[in-house]
Write a protein that holds these residues in place. Structure first.
Motif, mmCIF file in Angstrom:
data_model
loop_
_atom_site.group_PDB
_atom_site.id
_atom_site.type_symbol
_atom_site.label_atom_id
_atom_site.label_comp_id
_atom_site.label_asym_id
_atom_site.label_seq_id
_atom_site.Cartn_x
_atom_site.Cartn_y
_atom_site.Cartn_z
ATOM 1 N N GLN A 98 -16.310 -6.425 -0.261
ATOM 2 C CA GLN A 98 -15.282 -6.861 -1.198
ATOM 3 C C GLN A 98 -15.824 -6.953 -2.621
ATOM 4 O O GLN A 98 -15.128 -6.603 -3.581
ATOM 5 C CB GLN A 98 -14.684 -8.194 -0.750
ATOM 6 C CG GLN A 98 -13.344 -8.520 -1.387
ATOM 7 C CD GLN A 98 -12.619 -9.633 -0.662
ATOM 8 O OE1 GLN A 98 -13.001 -10.030 0.440
ATOM 9 N NE2 GLN A 98 -11.570 -10.141 -1.263
ATOM 10 N N SER A 110 -9.122 -10.368 -5.696
ATOM 11 C CA SER A 110 -8.823 -9.379 -4.664
ATOM 12 C C SER A 110 -8.562 -10.076 -3.330
ATOM 13 O O SER A 110 -8.934 -11.238 -3.128
ATOM 14 C CB SER A 110 -9.972 -8.382 -4.509
ATOM 15 O OG SER A 110 -11.077 -8.977 -3.852
ATOM 16 N N THR A 112 -7.885 -8.876 1.179
ATOM 17 C CA THR A 112 -8.050 -7.817 2.169
ATOM 18 C C THR A 112 -7.090 -8.053 3.333
ATOM 19 O O THR A 112 -6.348 -9.042 3.368
ATOM 20 C CB THR A 112 -9.486 -7.775 2.721
ATOM 21 O OG1 THR A 112 -9.674 -8.861 3.667
ATOM 22 C CG2 THR A 112 -10.520 -7.901 1.614
ATOM 23 N N ASN A 113 -7.172 -7.182 4.303
ATOM 24 C CA ASN A 113 -6.431 -7.389 5.538
ATOM 25 C C ASN A 113 -7.253 -8.261 6.489
ATOM 26 O O ASN A 113 -8.396 -8.645 6.183
ATOM 27 C CB ASN A 113 -6.064 -6.052 6.184
ATOM 28 C CG ASN A 113 -4.667 -6.086 6.790
ATOM 29 O OD1 ASN A 113 -4.363 -6.929 7.638
ATOM 30 N ND2 ASN A 113 -3.813 -5.173 6.355
ATOM 31 N N CYS A 127 -5.187 -5.890 12.213
ATOM 32 C CA CYS A 127 -4.686 -5.515 10.885
ATOM 33 C C CYS A 127 -3.322 -6.161 10.643
ATOM 34 O O CYS A 127 -2.331 -5.489 10.379
ATOM 35 C CB CYS A 127 -4.593 -3.996 10.789
ATOM 36 S SG CYS A 127 -4.624 -3.352 9.112
ATOM 37 N N GLN A 130 0.237 -7.229 5.630
ATOM 38 C CA GLN A 130 0.913 -6.088 5.031
ATOM 39 C C GLN A 130 -0.096 -5.259 4.237
ATOM 40 O O GLN A 130 -1.043 -5.791 3.667
ATOM 41 C CB GLN A 130 2.041 -6.562 4.109
ATOM 42 C CG GLN A 130 2.875 -5.443 3.522
ATOM 43 C CD GLN A 130 4.032 -5.966 2.670
ATOM 44 O OE1 GLN A 130 4.423 -7.124 2.788
ATOM 45 N NE2 GLN A 130 4.568 -5.120 1.819
ATOM 46 N N ARG A 131 0.105 -3.949 4.196
ATOM 47 C CA ARG A 131 -0.811 -3.055 3.493
ATOM 48 C C ARG A 131 -0.165 -2.564 2.202
ATOM 49 O O ARG A 131 1.049 -2.393 2.124
ATOM 50 C CB ARG A 131 -1.185 -1.881 4.402
ATOM 51 C CG ARG A 131 -1.815 -2.355 5.706
ATOM 52 C CD ARG A 131 -1.971 -1.231 6.710
ATOM 53 N NE ARG A 131 -3.127 -0.407 6.384
ATOM 54 C CZ ARG A 131 -3.549 0.605 7.157
ATOM 55 N NH1 ARG A 131 -2.894 0.904 8.264
ATOM 56 N NH2 ARG A 131 -4.608 1.313 6.812
ATOM 57 N N PHE A 132 -1.003 -2.343 1.174
ATOM 58 C CA PHE A 132 -0.521 -1.973 -0.151
ATOM 59 C C PHE A 132 -1.312 -0.795 -0.689
ATOM 60 O O PHE A 132 -2.508 -0.669 -0.420
ATOM 61 C CB PHE A 132 -0.658 -3.160 -1.112
ATOM 62 C CG PHE A 132 0.041 -4.404 -0.645
ATOM 63 C CD1 PHE A 132 1.379 -4.608 -0.947
ATOM 64 C CD2 PHE A 132 -0.628 -5.360 0.107
ATOM 65 C CE1 PHE A 132 2.036 -5.753 -0.503
ATOM 66 C CE2 PHE A 132 0.016 -6.496 0.553
ATOM 67 C CZ PHE A 132 1.353 -6.699 0.244
ATOM 68 N N SER A 133 -0.652 0.030 -1.490
ATOM 69 C CA SER A 133 -1.325 1.173 -2.105
ATOM 70 C C SER A 133 -1.591 0.963 -3.586
ATOM 71 O O SER A 133 -2.368 1.697 -4.189
ATOM 72 C CB SER A 133 -0.505 2.450 -1.909
ATOM 73 O OG SER A 133 0.793 2.296 -2.455
ATOM 74 N N TYR A 191 -5.932 -5.048 -3.752
ATOM 75 C CA TYR A 191 -5.949 -5.082 -2.290
ATOM 76 C C TYR A 191 -6.970 -4.080 -1.753
ATOM 77 O O TYR A 191 -6.924 -2.890 -2.087
ATOM 78 C CB TYR A 191 -4.566 -4.741 -1.738
ATOM 79 C CG TYR A 191 -4.536 -4.514 -0.242
ATOM 80 C CD1 TYR A 191 -4.702 -5.578 0.639
ATOM 81 C CD2 TYR A 191 -4.352 -3.241 0.280
ATOM 82 C CE1 TYR A 191 -4.682 -5.372 2.016
ATOM 83 C CE2 TYR A 191 -4.326 -3.023 1.654
ATOM 84 C CZ TYR A 191 -4.488 -4.094 2.516
ATOM 85 O OH TYR A 191 -4.475 -3.886 3.877
ATOM 86 N N ASP A 193 -8.066 -2.329 1.621
ATOM 87 C CA ASP A 193 -7.442 -2.055 2.920
ATOM 88 C C ASP A 193 -8.483 -2.001 4.041
ATOM 89 O O ASP A 193 -8.722 -0.960 4.654
ATOM 90 C CB ASP A 193 -6.655 -0.754 2.860
ATOM 91 C CG ASP A 193 -5.756 -0.562 4.084
ATOM 92 O OD1 ASP A 193 -5.399 -1.574 4.719
ATOM 93 O OD2 ASP A 193 -5.427 0.598 4.410
ATOM 94 N N GLU A 194 -9.105 -3.143 4.277
ATOM 95 C CA GLU A 194 -10.047 -3.296 5.390
ATOM 96 C C GLU A 194 -9.871 -4.671 6.012
ATOM 97 O O GLU A 194 -9.537 -5.636 5.330
ATOM 98 C CB GLU A 194 -11.496 -3.140 4.915
ATOM 99 C CG GLU A 194 -11.909 -1.730 4.583
ATOM 100 C CD GLU A 194 -13.427 -1.584 4.532
ATOM 101 O OE1 GLU A 194 -14.107 -2.047 5.483
ATOM 102 O OE2 GLU A 194 -13.923 -1.022 3.549
#
Length: 234
Positions: A98, A110, A112-113, A127, A130-133, A191, A193-194
């Motif tokens: 991170q 920041s 994470t998941n 997981c 929610q995931r973000f781009s 974010y 994504d891990e």
């Protein structure tokens, strides 16, 4: 030299605190300090004894998680703050990955998941978050619910010094209010994504026991901050 990260673990009568501390000690990132803030515990304090030489231990009267976090932040010597609940735990690469992500992206905050686990450390839902781009999607997420698990964050300490610490008025949703406060003040939450944290459900978990109070506090926070947040959404 890599920046110092202070891992703050609020502790109140939690049977899993030894696992949390051990996970902090197992971090591959070496420039850390571990601060245990005992928020007036009466049981399970013996679980701290094997670690006392390796942690900073602060004892205070019971005042709730927000006050424990604030005590830890105030005492922290690190440039960055990580929060670990005493019933959750970090994966060994949590801080290393991170911090590398944050430094590469010039990020001041920041998250994470995470995996959703049970009392036996078995993964119930992998997981889970929610995931973000991109950051704009994070803003939009907060128009629906709290998309950030507090134990996945790393935040620069000077943000708290500028905006204030966690508000104890929100006994169960102090984190939700804080994330809104950061976002409407112009700070971006990046974010990663891990899955780097394990978030535990159990019978004594506050999210189980205090749902009516949580919903009431969330309504107050959302009514105040969501209109302010809309101007940041593209």
């Amino acid at each position: 030299m890599e920046p110092k990260v202070s891992i703050i673990i609020p502790f109140y009568n939690c049977a899993y605190v030894d696992q949390a501390i051990q996970s902090a000690l197992n971090q591959t990132y070496k420039n850390i300090e571990i601060i245990i803030v005992d928020d007036g515990s009466s049981i399970f304090t013996e679980k701290l004894m094997p670690f006392r030489e390796k942690i900073r231990y602060i004892q205070k009267e019971n005042g709730g998680t927000a006050t424990a976090l604030n005590t830890g932040i105030d005492a922290a010597k690190g440039e960055y703050i990580a929060w670990l609940s005493s019933d959750d735990y970090f994966l060994p690469e949590k801080v290393t990955k991170q911090m590398a992500f944050m430094l590469n992206n010039h990020a001041e905050a920041s998250f994470t998941n995470y995996d959703y686990i049970n009392e036996k450390n078995e993964v119930l839902i992998p997981c889970y978050g929610q995931r973000f781009s991109n950051v704009n999607e994070v803003y939009k997420g907060f128009l629906r619910y709290n998309v950030i698990n507090g134990c996945t964050i790393i935040v620069k300490k000077n943000i708290f010094e500028k905006l204030g610490y966690f508000n104890p008025y929100y006994r169960y949703t102090h984190d939700y209010e804080m994330w809104f406060r950061l976002l409407v003040s112009g700070y971006k939450f990046y974010y990663l994504d891990e899955v780097l944290t394990k978030f535990r459900t159990h019978e004594e978990a506050g999210t189980r026991k205090h749902q009516p109070e949580i919903k009431k506090e969330m309504s107050i926070i959302e009514n105040h901050y969501r209109p302010l947040l809309t101007k940041f959404i593209k």
